[in-house]
Scaffold this active site. Structure first.
Site, PDB file in Angstrom:
ATOM      1  N   LYS A 124      -0.780  -7.355   8.157  1.00 27.09           N
ATOM      2  CA  LYS A 124      -2.346  -6.883   7.753  1.00 27.09           C
ATOM      3  C   LYS A 124      -3.205  -7.880   8.335  1.00 27.09           C
ATOM      4  O   LYS A 124      -2.885  -9.053   7.972  1.00 27.09           O
ATOM      5  CB  LYS A 124      -2.522  -6.446   6.323  1.00 27.09           C
ATOM      6  CG  LYS A 124      -1.652  -5.281   5.766  1.00 27.09           C
ATOM      7  CD  LYS A 124      -2.316  -4.748   4.421  1.00 27.09           C
ATOM      8  CE  LYS A 124      -1.396  -3.678   3.932  1.00 27.09           C
ATOM      9  NZ  LYS A 124      -1.736  -3.052   2.630  1.00 27.09           N
ATOM     10  N   GLU A 162      -9.289  -3.634   3.627  1.00 25.87           N
ATOM     11  CA  GLU A 162      -8.029  -4.197   3.019  1.00 25.87           C
ATOM     12  C   GLU A 162      -8.023  -5.575   3.422  1.00 25.87           C
ATOM     13  O   GLU A 162      -8.806  -6.251   4.259  1.00 25.87           O
ATOM     14  CB  GLU A 162      -6.809  -3.850   3.729  1.00 25.87           C
ATOM     15  CG  GLU A 162      -6.619  -2.353   3.315  1.00 25.87           C
ATOM     16  CD  GLU A 162      -5.128  -1.971   3.131  1.00 25.87           C
ATOM     17  OE1 GLU A 162      -5.173  -1.317   2.009  1.00 25.87           O
ATOM     18  OE2 GLU A 162      -4.282  -1.993   3.738  1.00 25.87           O
ATOM     19  N   ASP A 192      -6.816   0.730  -6.377  1.00 23.20           N
ATOM     20  CA  ASP A 192      -6.462   1.621  -5.354  1.00 23.20           C
ATOM     21  C   ASP A 192      -5.055   1.825  -5.636  1.00 23.20           C
ATOM     22  O   ASP A 192      -4.026   1.690  -4.803  1.00 23.20           O
ATOM     23  CB  ASP A 192      -6.523   0.703  -3.910  1.00 23.20           C
ATOM     24  CG  ASP A 192      -6.264   1.754  -3.043  1.00 23.20           C
ATOM     25  OD1 ASP A 192      -6.405   2.884  -3.077  1.00 23.20           O
ATOM     26  OD2 ASP A 192      -5.858   1.211  -1.977  1.00 23.20           O
TER      27      ASP A 192
HETATM   28  N1  LIG Z   1       6.719  -4.381   2.843  1.00 29.79           N
HETATM   29  C1  LIG Z   1       6.787  -3.184   3.124  1.00 29.79           C
HETATM   30  N2  LIG Z   1       7.850  -2.953   4.089  1.00 29.79           N
HETATM   31  C2  LIG Z   1       7.957  -1.702   4.652  1.00 29.79           C
HETATM   32  N3  LIG Z   1       7.040  -0.579   4.287  1.00 29.79           N
HETATM   33  C3  LIG Z   1       5.896  -0.972   3.504  1.00 29.79           C
HETATM   34  C4  LIG Z   1       5.795  -2.097   2.752  1.00 29.79           C
HETATM   35  N4  LIG Z   1       4.714  -2.117   2.215  1.00 29.79           N
HETATM   36  C5  LIG Z   1       4.202  -0.903   2.198  1.00 29.79           C
HETATM   37  N5  LIG Z   1       5.068  -0.283   2.904  1.00 29.79           N
HETATM   38  C6  LIG Z   1       5.180   1.205   3.230  1.00 29.79           C
HETATM   39  O1  LIG Z   1       3.870   1.467   4.036  1.00 29.79           O
HETATM   40  C7  LIG Z   1       2.935   2.337   3.247  1.00 29.79           C
HETATM   41  C8  LIG Z   1       1.605   2.014   3.717  1.00 29.79           C
HETATM   42  O2  LIG Z   1       1.622   0.550   3.141  1.00 29.79           O
HETATM   43  P1  LIG Z   1       0.132   0.275   2.509  1.00 29.79           P
HETATM   44  O3  LIG Z   1      -0.062   1.210   1.204  1.00 29.79           O
HETATM   45  O4  LIG Z   1       0.185  -1.175   2.328  1.00 29.79           O
HETATM   46  O5  LIG Z   1      -1.076   0.762   3.466  1.00 29.79           O
HETATM   47  P2  LIG Z   1      -2.274   1.339   3.356  1.00 29.79           P
HETATM   48  O6  LIG Z   1      -2.984   1.551   4.436  1.00 29.79           O
HETATM   49  O7  LIG Z   1      -3.120   0.485   2.066  1.00 29.79           O
HETATM   50  O8  LIG Z   1      -2.024   2.720   2.690  1.00 29.79           O
HETATM   51  P3  LIG Z   1      -2.995   3.481   1.769  1.00 29.79           P
HETATM   52  O9  LIG Z   1      -4.254   3.771   2.717  1.00 29.79           O
HETATM   53  O10 LIG Z   1      -2.339   4.915   1.771  1.00 29.79           O
HETATM   54  O11 LIG Z   1      -3.230   2.999   0.546  1.00 29.79           O
HETATM   55  C9  LIG Z   1       3.319   2.524   1.941  1.00 29.79           C
HETATM   56  O12 LIG Z   1       3.056   3.469   1.164  1.00 29.79           O
HETATM   57  C10 LIG Z   1       4.965   2.077   1.683  1.00 29.79           C
HETATM   58  O13 LIG Z   1       5.443   3.086   2.053  1.00 29.79           O
HETATM   59 MN   LIG Z   2      -4.003   0.612   0.428  1.00 33.11          MN
END
Ligand SMILES: Nc1ncnc2c1ncn2[C@@H]1O[C@H](COP(=O)(O)OP(=O)(O)OP(=O)(O)O)[C@@H](O)[C@H]1O
Ligand SMILES: [Mn+2]
Length: 571
Positions: free
Chosen positions: A282, A303, A454
């Site tokens: 990220k 984020e 969130d």
């Molecule tokens: N460390 C990780 N390794 C592999 N996959 C992951 C990991 N962390 C999260 N994920 C997967 O990736 C998806 C998206 O990650 P994350 O929730 O951090 O992103 P996001 O953009 O914040 O999503 P959202 O907007 O839906 O909250 C998660 O739902 C999970 O299934």
């Molecule tokens: Mn998120």
């Protein structure tokens, strides 16, 4: 030139037409001007008051009085005038501080959405109101709101602050914990003793490796070994040496491939290292002291890469061990992203007017030129989360969080409207037995400490069934508001009045001993991009522990005194 002729000339010249109303007004003005011109020039005479006396007389009298005054009297007069003015200034200043000047919205006041519609019906709002009212003198500010140096920026690094010794040691709660350790108070409805907690009992605690009958090969990476050791009740054991190894790998090994992760709302990259190691990247979007914009909802907030790092450390310190290891690293965008990626994302790279290398990728939130991720000039910081086992190795189940927010700017969630919401959850599988509901209480505490609103879904490993821990994934929107404590994140705990003995013990330990902020700061010092958190966020963590302990105390009091409850019930 007559008015009409002048008007038509103006109309022709500018090629525009003036409305009838404007025309009339313009005429009136012109006529007024003419009238003034026609009136005779007044002769400069001193105006005579109605009573015929000259105004010079009182002025002279005042001057004479002033002259006749002694120096001491004059000084006294000046001093009293100054005091009156000073008091006035103070009153105005205080009004500004509290935002009660009538025309202003308080600087950090929150807008209550839907209050008009839900007046008196919203159980959560009602609860919060009563909860706040019930606060006792010493700790009256339950929903802490403090002026920030500035809403978006703290203006540089603040000095680390060591909080003052706590006034309240929560002896009442300590007594219950002690009693439970000695086999008493075991049926406490609020504090669940270790012998009733499956996370402590762990009759079985197999690892993924054991379940799948897999052993790491000789040349297995640290991450692979880590993944195979993930167990039914925790991601890793206390003091697991593989953690440091995994963090080091992600921070130092060469990145051989980058690819945008599908799904989710904001840009994330999957980074590949040699030997099959992967991390979820990220990017850093702004400085540590930039806070959530006041008009941003939790769901449209950016984020924060540092929130992911900090949350991993906090999760580990609190003994949950449900968050994957996360580390910070500064990348060379050219060689470590641009050169090792392909596809559509390449077309989103550009050089900004400030000569920095930027890209925005493709996603539903903030993936456009206006919200590009820019290096300095091509060095970019980010967080690297150790990758979860692939779905072939360990499939995950995604659960809708019962206390999920509405994700709508006007709509409310069920838990905000239904006063007995927890009763519904408690009787619904998988929350009706085992560890799951207690895990949600932990998650609510964890999220309240970090300010993460969130939590829409959570995940578990399918192979372990329902008696397995809930993963703490995605803390990207945590640590957004250092001066605001969002009590609604504690709603699960407040509505269910339930907490693990072990969790409460940890909270009390940090509250009464070495502050959590200190331990967290120390732990995060090891990160390559330290300092990870802006100091006010660390101060917030200590402050929020106090609020959680208050909430637990209220729950215990409520459970111990059901009669008083009838009158004073706060949910
Ligand atoms: N460390 C990780 N390794 C592999 N996959 C992951 C990991 N962390 C999260 N994920 C997967 O990736 C998806 C998206 O990650 P994350 O929730 O951090 O992103 P996001 O953009 O914040 O999503 P959202 O907007 O839906 O909250 C998660 O739902 C999970 O299934
Ligand atoms: Mn998120």
């Amino acid at each position: 030139m007559s008015n009409d002729l002048y008007y038509s000339l103006v109309t022709i010249r500018c090629g525009c037409s003036v409305s009838g109303w404007a025309r009339a007004r313009w005429r009136r003005r012109r006529r007024g001007a003419r009238d003034i011109k026609r009136s005779p020039t007044p002769t400069p005479t001193t105006p005579t008051p109605a009573d015929g006396r000259s105004p010079i007389v009182p002025r002279q009298q005042t001057a004479r009085i002033m002259l006749n005054m002694k120096l001491k009297e004059r000084l006294a007069l000046a001093l009293s005038a100054f005091l009156v003015l000073f008091t006035l200034m103070l009153v105005v200043d205080i009004q500004m501080d509290y935002g009660i000047s009538g025309h202003r919205v308080p600087l950090h006041g929150r807008v209550k959405i839907g209050d008009d519609v839900d007046k008196g019906r919203s159980a959560y709002i009602e609860f919060r109101k009563r909860f706040l009212q019930k606060s006792n003198g010493s700790n009256s500010s339950r929903e802490f709101e403090q002026s920030a140096p500035s809403e978006t920026s703290g203006g540089g690094e603040a000095e680390p602050r060591t909080p003052a010794a706590p006034a309240d040691r929560y002896e009442d709660l300590l007594r219950i914990l002690n009693a439970q350790l000695q086999g008493r108070s075991e049926d406490n409805p609020v504090i669940i003793p270790p012998h009733r907690d499956l996370n402590v009992l762990r009759p079985e605690n197999p690892t993924i490796g054991e379940m799948e009958d897999l052993e790491p090969s000789v040349n297995a990476s640290n991450l692979e070994k880590f993944q195979l050791k993930i167990a039914q009740h925790e991601l890793y054991e206390d003091g697991e040496p593989l953690i440091e190894a995994v963090l080091k790998d992600m921070a130092t090994l060469p990145i051989i491939h980058a690819e945008q992760k599908e799904g989710g709302t904001q840009l994330k990259l999957i980074m590949d290292y040699p030997n099959g190691i992967q991390a979820l990247f990220k990017p850093m979007r702004f400085a540590r002291d930039v806070q959530t914009l006041p008009n941003h909802f939790y769901f449209s907030d950016y984020e924060r890469h540092n929130a992911e790092i900090a949350a991993f450390h906090l999760d580990r310190i609190l003994g949950f061990r449900r968050a994957m290891p996360v580390v910070g690293r500064v990348l060379n965008m050219t060689t470590e992203i641009y050169d090792v990626t392909e596809g559509d994302i390449l077309r989103t790279f550009f050089v900004s007017p400030a000569n920095n290398f930027c890209f925005h990728g493709k996603c539903s939130y903030y993936c456009d030129t206006g919200h590009a991720i820019c290096g300095n000039p091509d060095m970019l910081e980010g967080s690297f989360a150790a990758f979860l086992p692939s779905s072939e190795l360990a499939e995950r189940k995604v659960w809708r969080h019962p206390w999920r927010r509405s994700y709508h700017k006007r709509r409310k969630a069920q838990w905000e409207l239904q006063s007995d919401y927890c009763d519904t959850v408690r009787t619904t599988p998988p929350y009706d037995s085992g560890r799951r509901l207690l895990d949600l209480m932990d998650m609510s505490i964890f999220d309240f400490l970090t300010g993460n609103m969130d939590r829409h879904h959570y995940e578990t490993f399918k192979m372990f069934g329902n008696e397995s821990f809930t993963l703490h994934l995605d803390q990207g929107r945590a640590f957004g508001k250092a001066f605001h404590d969002e009590l609604s994140i504690l709603a699960p705990l407040l509505q269910c009045c339930l907490v693990r003995h072990t969790t409460l013990t940890k909270l009390l330990k940090y509250h009464n001993g070495v502050p959590l902020s200190k331990v967290l700061r120390e732990s995060m010092k090891a990160d390559p991009v330290s300092p990870i958190l802006w100091e006010p966020h660390l101060a917030a963590v200590d402050r929020r522990i106090g609020l959680i302990l208050d909430a637990v105390r209220k729950c215990v009091e409520k459970a111990e005194n059901p009669l008083q409850n009838e009158v004073n019930d706060f949910v």
